[in-house]
Design a protein around this motif. Sequence first.
Motif, PDB file in Angstrom:
ATOM      1  N   ARG A  90      -7.697  10.787   2.605  1.00 45.91           N
ATOM      2  CA  ARG A  90      -8.531  11.806   3.292  1.00 45.91           C
ATOM      3  C   ARG A  90      -8.618  13.583   3.265  1.00 45.91           C
ATOM      4  O   ARG A  90      -7.604  14.008   2.528  1.00 45.91           O
ATOM      5  N   ARG A 130       1.324  11.438   1.934  1.00 47.80           N
ATOM      6  CA  ARG A 130       1.031  12.022   2.554  1.00 47.80           C
ATOM      7  C   ARG A 130       1.049  13.715   3.138  1.00 47.80           C
ATOM      8  O   ARG A 130       2.254  13.849   3.336  1.00 47.80           O
ATOM      9  N   ASP A 150      -1.843  -4.881   7.600  1.00 48.39           N
ATOM     10  CA  ASP A 150      -0.836  -3.988   6.673  1.00 48.39           C
ATOM     11  C   ASP A 150       0.756  -2.989   7.478  1.00 48.39           C
ATOM     12  O   ASP A 150       0.299  -2.467   7.446  1.00 48.39           O
ATOM     13  N   ASP A 160      -4.315  12.559   3.393  1.00 51.74           N
ATOM     14  CA  ASP A 160      -2.853  11.367   2.319  1.00 51.74           C
ATOM     15  C   ASP A 160      -4.025  11.354   1.662  1.00 51.74           C
ATOM     16  O   ASP A 160      -5.404  11.010   1.611  1.00 51.74           O
ATOM     17  N   ARG A 168     -15.598   5.228  10.031  1.00 49.64           N
ATOM     18  CA  ARG A 168     -14.547   4.604  11.112  1.00 49.64           C
ATOM     19  C   ARG A 168     -14.608   5.420  12.348  1.00 49.64           C
ATOM     20  O   ARG A 168     -14.808   4.774  13.002  1.00 49.64           O
ATOM     21  N   THR A 197      -3.322   6.741  11.389  1.00 48.49           N
ATOM     22  CA  THR A 197      -1.766   6.395  12.001  1.00 48.49           C
ATOM     23  C   THR A 197      -0.494   7.116  12.018  1.00 48.49           C
ATOM     24  O   THR A 197       0.390   6.775  12.901  1.00 48.49           O
ATOM     25  N   GLU A 214       0.968  -1.216  -0.549  1.00 46.93           N
ATOM     26  CA  GLU A 214      -0.409   0.207  -0.210  1.00 46.93           C
ATOM     27  C   GLU A 214       0.794   1.579  -0.342  1.00 46.93           C
ATOM     28  O   GLU A 214       2.124   1.302   1.080  1.00 46.93           O
TER      29      GLU A 214
HETATM   30  O1  CDP Z   1      -6.289   4.832   7.089  1.00 49.14           O
HETATM   31  P1  CDP Z   1      -5.688   4.598   8.815  1.00 49.14           P
HETATM   32  O2  CDP Z   1      -5.481   5.376   9.804  1.00 49.14           O
HETATM   33  O3  CDP Z   1      -6.026   2.905   9.393  1.00 49.14           O
HETATM   34  O4  CDP Z   1      -3.871   4.151   8.077  1.00 49.14           O
HETATM   35  P2  CDP Z   1      -3.577   5.964   7.577  1.00 49.14           P
HETATM   36  O5  CDP Z   1      -1.657   4.673   7.341  1.00 49.14           O
HETATM   37  O6  CDP Z   1      -3.205   6.725   8.642  1.00 49.14           O
HETATM   38  O7  CDP Z   1      -4.153   5.501   6.237  1.00 49.14           O
HETATM   39  C1  CDP Z   1      -3.256   6.524   5.695  1.00 49.14           C
HETATM   40  C2  CDP Z   1      -4.742   7.147   4.441  1.00 49.14           C
HETATM   41  O8  CDP Z   1      -4.442   6.039   3.553  1.00 49.14           O
HETATM   42  C3  CDP Z   1      -6.241   7.231   4.518  1.00 49.14           C
HETATM   43  O9  CDP Z   1      -6.280   7.929   3.281  1.00 49.14           O
HETATM   44  C4  CDP Z   1      -5.989   5.662   4.613  1.00 49.14           C
HETATM   45  O10 CDP Z   1      -7.906   5.895   4.542  1.00 49.14           O
HETATM   46  C5  CDP Z   1      -5.476   5.041   3.405  1.00 49.14           C
HETATM   47  N1  CDP Z   1      -5.473   3.672   3.823  1.00 49.14           N
HETATM   48  C6  CDP Z   1      -6.558   3.272   2.925  1.00 49.14           C
HETATM   49  O11 CDP Z   1      -6.583   2.635   1.728  1.00 49.14           O
HETATM   50  N2  CDP Z   1      -6.123   1.758   2.613  1.00 49.14           N
HETATM   51  C7  CDP Z   1      -5.144   0.913   3.746  1.00 49.14           C
HETATM   52  N3  CDP Z   1      -5.281  -0.744   3.978  1.00 49.14           N
HETATM   53  C8  CDP Z   1      -4.787   1.455   4.576  1.00 49.14           C
HETATM   54  C9  CDP Z   1      -4.894   3.072   4.870  1.00 49.14           C
END
Ligand code: CDP
Length: 253
Positions: free
Chosen positions: A203, A94, A129, A175, A219, A100, A90
């Motif tokens: 986001r 950002r 992931d 992000d 969420r 996260t 993935e």
């Molecule tokens: O979304 P989360 O807080 O779990 O993880 P993040 O690492 O902060 O996600 C960063 C961006 O990647 C966000 O826009 C998520 O929606 C996207 N993302 C995703 O589409 N699919 C995932 N498995 C993890 C993140």
Amino acid sequence: MARRKLVYEGKAKILYEGPEPGTLVQYFKDDATAFNAEKKDVIDGKGVLNNRLSEFFMTGLQRIGIPTHFIKRLNMREQLIRQVEIVPLEVIVRNFAAGTMAKRLGMEEGTQLPRPVVEFSYKDDSLGDPLVPEEYIVALGWASQQDLEDIIAMALRVNDFLAGVMHGVGIKLVDFKIEIGRVYDGEFPRLIVADEISPDSCRLWDIETNEKLDKDVFRRDLGSLSDAYTEVARRLGVLPQNNAPSGKPTLVN
Ligand code: CDP
């Protein structure tokens, strides 16, 4: 018509065999999941909106010379795509700290980063992931050093495009996540943008109010996800301007 062969069913999409070798049909479901599918719901019309939004972003990327898997939209919920070998990462870009990253580093959500940052997670639901350093990716053979450099350059171009488009409609691109596929033109492998680009994987915050217009609405139980996605589509002109954000999606042909 003979039933199509199912190739893969994921949390939000189904892939079927396409009409030609090297193609697939990508079907967008209404299912929403979060926290590695611990939270689940069905959001009426989400698949229809994401099919249109992903088409909108992928065709835009193609117009500025970034190759994607998108071939054409087939109907309300399906699009024809190129079959790819998915790179098991993935790719997250950002512009502002959130999710996260904010949690891991104790940063306030919404803090602007000095420059965009690209990070990688290993695509494996059973492991949640996990974030992986670039060195692991090369050492474990998921991508070569050259691929990695190309992926980073491509992800940053996608970021500039998406951030610009979003800025134009009063939305901050905090992000997003993309996935990359490998295709072969003869012997020669090429990397292209695959999967989907939609508010499920970005986001998106209103520039003025910081109102969330993405999957965080689901969420974090912040209201109607379908209203949020409809608002993004309406601002981008994917839905008619007069479509009330709370209405059911009405599609422009
Ligand atoms: O979304 P989360 O807080 O779990 O993880 P993040 O690492 O902060 O996600 C960063 C961006 O990647 C966000 O826009 C998520 O929606 C996207 N993302 C995703 O589409 N699919 C995932 N498995 C993890 C993140």
